[in-house]
Design a protein around this motif. Structure first.
Motif, PDB file in Angstrom:
ATOM      1  N   ILE A   1       0.225  11.322   5.286  1.00 15.93           N
ATOM      2  CA  ILE A   1       0.836  10.101   4.745  1.00 15.93           C
ATOM      3  C   ILE A   1       1.747  10.501   3.587  1.00 15.93           C
ATOM      4  O   ILE A   1       1.281  10.892   2.520  1.00 15.93           O
ATOM      5  N   ASN A   2       3.045  10.414   3.810  1.00 18.08           N
ATOM      6  CA  ASN A   2       4.015  10.733   2.774  1.00 18.08           C
ATOM      7  C   ASN A   2       4.358   9.492   1.954  1.00 18.08           C
ATOM      8  O   ASN A   2       4.524   9.577   0.742  1.00 18.08           O
ATOM      9  N   ASP A   3       4.507   8.357   2.640  1.00 18.94           N
ATOM     10  CA  ASP A   3       4.821   7.092   1.989  1.00 18.94           C
ATOM     11  C   ASP A   3       3.862   6.029   2.511  1.00 18.94           C
ATOM     12  O   ASP A   3       3.619   5.952   3.714  1.00 18.94           O
ATOM     13  N   GLY A   4       3.316   5.234   1.602  1.00 19.89           N
ATOM     14  CA  GLY A   4       2.383   4.205   2.040  1.00 19.89           C
ATOM     15  C   GLY A   4       1.793   3.435   0.887  1.00 19.89           C
ATOM     16  O   GLY A   4       2.358   3.368  -0.210  1.00 19.89           O
ATOM     17  N   GLN A   5       0.632   2.878   1.168  1.00 24.38           N
ATOM     18  CA  GLN A   5      -0.041   2.022   0.198  1.00 24.38           C
ATOM     19  C   GLN A   5      -1.539   2.245   0.278  1.00 24.38           C
ATOM     20  O   GLN A   5      -2.084   2.516   1.348  1.00 24.38           O
ATOM     21  N   VAL A   6      -2.196   2.122  -0.879  1.00 27.12           N
ATOM     22  CA  VAL A   6      -3.649   2.216  -0.987  1.00 27.12           C
ATOM     23  C   VAL A   6      -4.168   0.860  -1.419  1.00 27.12           C
ATOM     24  O   VAL A   6      -3.668   0.264  -2.376  1.00 27.12           O
ATOM     25  N   LEU A   7      -5.193   0.368  -0.721  1.00 27.72           N
ATOM     26  CA  LEU A   7      -5.894  -0.859  -1.115  1.00 27.72           C
ATOM     27  C   LEU A   7      -7.384  -0.540  -1.195  1.00 27.72           C
ATOM     28  O   LEU A   7      -7.951  -0.024  -0.233  1.00 27.72           O
TER      29      LEU A   7
END
Length: 160
Positions: A53-59
Motif C-alpha cells: 500500500i503506497n497510498d491509502g487510508q487507515v481507519l
C-alpha cells in the motif's frame, strides 16, 4: 504604528486555499483484527508493507490499549513544539485514522478513560493492544502522494 496596522491587516487576510489531490479510487480494502499485546502502529506499518500500500487510508474504529505513546502540539508558534506522552492503564480507542502517503501512515488517535476523559494526538510506536483493535486499511489507485517538510518543519502532503 505601522507594525500594529500590518498585524491587523494580516488577521483579515484570506486563509490559504485547500490543496485537493486526486481523484483516487479504492483498489483494495483490508480489515484487520489485532489481538492482545499486538503493537498498533508497528502492526499497521507491517501490513502496509506486506500488501504494497503506497497510498491509502487507515481507519481504527474499535479497540482498547494498555499502553500508548502519542505526541501533541503545545504551541501556536509557526514552528511546532511537540510534547510526547506515554499512558499506561485501560483505555478505550474512540477513533483513529490518517492518510498513507509514500507507504508511510500518519495516524492520530483519540483515547478515553472514565477518570481522564478523552485525549490523544499523533500515534507513536509502542502502543500496545489491551483486548482488541479493529483496523481498516484502504489502498487507493490514482495520483501518488508524499510528505515534504515546509519551512517550519511541518510535513505536508504533496503530489509525488
Amino acid at each position: 504604528m505601522w507594525t500594529s496596522l500590518f498585524a491587523s491587516l494580516l488577521m483579515f487576510a484570506a486563509p490559504p486555499a485547500p490543496k485537493v489531490f486526486g481523484p483516487s479510487q479504492p483498489q483494495e480494502i483490508y480489515r484487520v483484527l489485532l489481538d492482545r499485546d499486538a503493537l498498533l502502529l508497528e502492526s499497521i506499518t507491517d501490513i502496509i508493507k506486506q500488501k504494497g500500500i503506497n497510498d491509502g487510508q487507515v481507519l481504527i474504529t474499535a479497540g482498547s490499549v494498555q499502553e500508548c505513546t502519542y505526541h501533541f502540539v503545545t504551541s501556536t508558534a509557526a514552528k511546532p513544539k511537540d510534547e510526547f506522552k506515554t499512558v499506561k492503564g485501560a483505555f478505550e480507542i474512540l477513533g483513529a485514522g490518517g492518510i498513507i502517503a509514500n507507504g508511510e501512515p500518519h495516524i492520530h488517535i483519540t483515547l478515553s478513560a472514565p477518570d481522564k476523559g478523552a485525549f490523544g494526538g499523533h500515534l507513536e510506536k509502542g502502543c500496545r493492544i489491551l483486548y482488541l483493535g479493529e483496523v481498516t486499511l484502504i489502498k487507493y489507485t490514482g495520483p501518488s502522494l508524499t510528505r515534504r517538510p515546509n519551512e517550519n518543519g511541518v510535513s505536508l502532503l504533496e503530489s509525488k
